[in-house]
Design a protein around this motif. Structure first.
Motif, PDB file in Angstrom:
ATOM      1  N   ILE A   1       3.306  -1.331 -10.423  1.00 41.78           N
ATOM      2  CA  ILE A   1       2.805  -1.368  -9.048  1.00 41.78           C
ATOM      3  C   ILE A   1       2.544  -2.812  -8.631  1.00 41.78           C
ATOM      4  O   ILE A   1       1.831  -3.549  -9.313  1.00 41.78           O
ATOM      5  CB  ILE A   1       1.522  -0.521  -8.909  1.00 41.78           C
ATOM      6  CG1 ILE A   1       1.860   0.965  -9.070  1.00 41.78           C
ATOM      7  CG2 ILE A   1       0.848  -0.761  -7.567  1.00 41.78           C
ATOM      8  CD1 ILE A   1       0.676   1.888  -8.948  1.00 41.78           C
ATOM      9  N   ALA A   2       3.125  -3.210  -7.510  1.00 42.48           N
ATOM     10  CA  ALA A   2       2.966  -4.582  -7.017  1.00 42.48           C
ATOM     11  C   ALA A   2       1.615  -4.748  -6.345  1.00 42.48           C
ATOM     12  O   ALA A   2       1.073  -3.811  -5.748  1.00 42.48           O
ATOM     13  CB  ALA A   2       4.081  -4.913  -6.034  1.00 42.48           C
TER      14      ALA A   2
ATOM     15  N   ILE B 171      -6.486   5.643  -7.612  1.00 35.99           N
ATOM     16  CA  ILE B 171      -6.065   4.975  -8.846  1.00 35.99           C
ATOM     17  C   ILE B 171      -4.928   4.008  -8.581  1.00 35.99           C
ATOM     18  O   ILE B 171      -4.948   2.851  -9.026  1.00 35.99           O
ATOM     19  CB  ILE B 171      -5.671   6.027  -9.904  1.00 35.99           C
ATOM     20  CG1 ILE B 171      -6.928   6.741 -10.427  1.00 35.99           C
ATOM     21  CG2 ILE B 171      -4.909   5.381 -11.062  1.00 35.99           C
ATOM     22  CD1 ILE B 171      -6.626   7.971 -11.263  1.00 35.99           C
ATOM     23  N   VAL B 172      -3.903   4.451  -7.849  1.00 30.79           N
ATOM     24  CA  VAL B 172      -2.760   3.560  -7.617  1.00 30.79           C
ATOM     25  C   VAL B 172      -3.114   2.434  -6.657  1.00 30.79           C
ATOM     26  O   VAL B 172      -2.600   1.307  -6.788  1.00 30.79           O
ATOM     27  CB  VAL B 172      -1.526   4.337  -7.120  1.00 30.79           C
ATOM     28  CG1 VAL B 172      -1.023   5.293  -8.191  1.00 30.79           C
ATOM     29  CG2 VAL B 172      -1.800   5.087  -5.819  1.00 30.79           C
TER      30      VAL B 172
ATOM     31  N   LEU C 174       0.833  -1.200   0.000  1.00 32.20           N
ATOM     32  CA  LEU C 174       0.000   0.000   0.000  1.00 32.20           C
ATOM     33  C   LEU C 174       0.872   1.257   0.000  1.00 32.20           C
ATOM     34  O   LEU C 174       0.642   2.186  -0.774  1.00 32.20           O
ATOM     35  CB  LEU C 174      -0.937  -0.009   1.203  1.00 32.20           C
ATOM     36  CG  LEU C 174      -1.907   1.184   1.311  1.00 32.20           C
ATOM     37  CD1 LEU C 174      -3.290   0.724   1.777  1.00 32.20           C
ATOM     38  CD2 LEU C 174      -1.364   2.245   2.263  1.00 32.20           C
ATOM     39  N   LEU C 175       1.890   1.273   0.852  1.00 31.38           N
ATOM     40  CA  LEU C 175       2.775   2.432   0.892  1.00 31.38           C
ATOM     41  C   LEU C 175       3.534   2.604  -0.422  1.00 31.38           C
ATOM     42  O   LEU C 175       3.719   3.733  -0.898  1.00 31.38           O
ATOM     43  CB  LEU C 175       3.753   2.297   2.059  1.00 31.38           C
ATOM     44  CG  LEU C 175       3.148   2.446   3.459  1.00 31.38           C
ATOM     45  CD1 LEU C 175       4.182   2.109   4.522  1.00 31.38           C
ATOM     46  CD2 LEU C 175       2.604   3.850   3.679  1.00 31.38           C
ATOM     47  N   ALA C 176       3.953   1.484  -1.023  1.00 26.47           N
ATOM     48  CA  ALA C 176       4.680   1.571  -2.297  1.00 26.47           C
ATOM     49  C   ALA C 176       3.798   2.168  -3.387  1.00 26.47           C
ATOM     50  O   ALA C 176       4.272   2.947  -4.227  1.00 26.47           O
ATOM     51  CB  ALA C 176       5.174   0.189  -2.706  1.00 26.47           C
ATOM     52  N   ALA C 177       2.514   1.810  -3.397  1.00 28.30           N
ATOM     53  CA  ALA C 177       1.596   2.375  -4.390  1.00 28.30           C
ATOM     54  C   ALA C 177       1.440   3.881  -4.193  1.00 28.30           C
ATOM     55  O   ALA C 177       1.498   4.661  -5.150  1.00 28.30           O
ATOM     56  CB  ALA C 177       0.240   1.679  -4.301  1.00 28.30           C
ATOM     57  N   LEU C 178       1.260   4.313  -2.949  1.00 26.01           N
ATOM     58  CA  LEU C 178       1.127   5.739  -2.667  1.00 26.01           C
ATOM     59  C   LEU C 178       2.416   6.483  -2.989  1.00 26.01           C
ATOM     60  O   LEU C 178       2.390   7.625  -3.476  1.00 26.01           O
ATOM     61  CB  LEU C 178       0.751   5.948  -1.199  1.00 26.01           C
ATOM     62  CG  LEU C 178      -0.600   5.375  -0.761  1.00 26.01           C
ATOM     63  CD1 LEU C 178      -0.767   5.518   0.751  1.00 26.01           C
ATOM     64  CD2 LEU C 178      -1.750   6.059  -1.489  1.00 26.01           C
TER      65      LEU C 178
END
Length: 327
Positions: free
Chosen positions: A121-122, A148-149, A74-78
């Motif tokens: 995005i993972a 979106i992400v 979640l943090l990686a997407a943001l």
């Protein structure tokens, strides 16, 4: 938002407005100010001067997350949003909504597509995520980008406009919402007061790393986690007309201090500017700047921008992400 640093110049068109404050909105000429300075020059474009000595606090966009929801995916997407966004792109997003009248969802979708935002995005563990937003268009558009992400990462994300920070921050603590787009310096002081008391020494500054360190320390005590800060800022900035910048070769506030210090220069900003430490007193202490007059207008609004473009003030306080600064 809070005051902060801006590292580039932008141009802008005119917005309508009118003067206020007393009979003219202009203070009496200052005594003891040296001769010289730069008289106001009207022009249809504005240029933001680089705050090269870092007068203002740093109010970079940063994702705030309830710690229970803060998985690495979640943090990686943001953080993909943070890595992609800078102030010039934020200005364009604000122009899309506030000038071109697109919805926040449409502006965010177009931005995501043109910047290939969802690539690489993972996938996370999935589940429902509510992205909260304040009640103004910029924050709502940022929330749509987060949505979106997060959907690209396998979550079922929705957005919800809640209102001001006093409403959405407690909801974030309680996990009623899981994510909010925030502003580093402003939230740092909000949490500082909440955790350490109303009389606590300020923790936000022009140093982004130090500000975010303080933010994370206080946030952890409230069950909050933060992603990476972006290079996009929504903070106070200082502008002249392009005509003034061109005539005197101005790119930074240090340039302005070297070439425009003196009686002919007129400063414009909110009525409280002569007392605010990051406004007129800060310009004097950081840059040695003195003005012949101060014109009481507003805080980065139409009054100040119109006074600049109409040639009533030389230097004016604007906001770094204002859609009027779109080229």
């Amino acid at each position: 938002m809070a005051v902060g640093v801006l590292g580039f110049a932008l141009t802008a068109g005119v917005l309508a407005g009118c003067g206020k404050a007393g009979s003219s909105g202009t203070s009496a000429a200052a005594t003891g100010v040296a001769a010289g300075g730069c008289a106001p020059i009207a022009g249809q474009q504005m240029v933001v001067l680089d705050d090269d000595k870092h007068l203002s606090n740093t109010d970079d966009i940063i994702p705030a997350v309830n710690s229970k929801a803060a998985s690495p995916q979640l943090l990686a997407a943001l953080n993909k949003v943070s890595a992609t966004l800078d102030t010039s792109k934020l200005v364009q997003l604000n122009k899309a909504t506030d000038v071109d009248h697109q919805t926040s969802a449409a502006a965010a979708a177009a931005f995501a597509q043109s910047n290939n935002l969802t690539a690489g995005i993972a996938k996370g563990s999935g589940g429902k995520i509510i992205v909260g937003a304040a009640n103004f268009s910029e924050n709502q558009t940022l929330a749509e980008l987060y949505k979106i992400v997060l959907n690209a990462a396998g979550y079922t994300a929705t957005t919800q406009t809640i209102g001001n920070r006093e409403l959405y921050e407690p909801a974030l603590e309680k996990n009623q919402i899981q994510v909010v787009p925030e502003y580093a310096a402003t939230l740092t002081e909000f949490l500082n007061s909440k955790v350490n008391g109303a009389s606590a020494a300020p923790q936000a500054s022009s140093d982004l790393d130090a500000t975010v360190t303080a933010l994370k320390q206080d946030g952890a005590k409230l069950g909050l986690t933060f992603g990476d800060a972006s290079q996009a800022t929504d903070e106070d900035a200082w502008a002249v007309t392009k005509a003034t910048a061109d005539k005197y070769s101005l790119k930074t506030l240090s340039d302005f201090a070297a070439k425009c210090n003196g009686k002919a220069s007129v400063l414009g900003g909110p009525p409280e500017c002569p007392q605010r430490p990051f406004c007129q007193p800060g310009l004097k202490s950081k840059y040695g700047l003195e003005f012949g007059q101060f014109k009481a207008l507003d805080s980065g609004g139409n009054l100040t921008k119109t006074a600049l473009t109409n040639g009533q003030i030389t230097l004016g306080l604007v906001l770094s992400s204002d859609p009027a600064l779109a080229g």
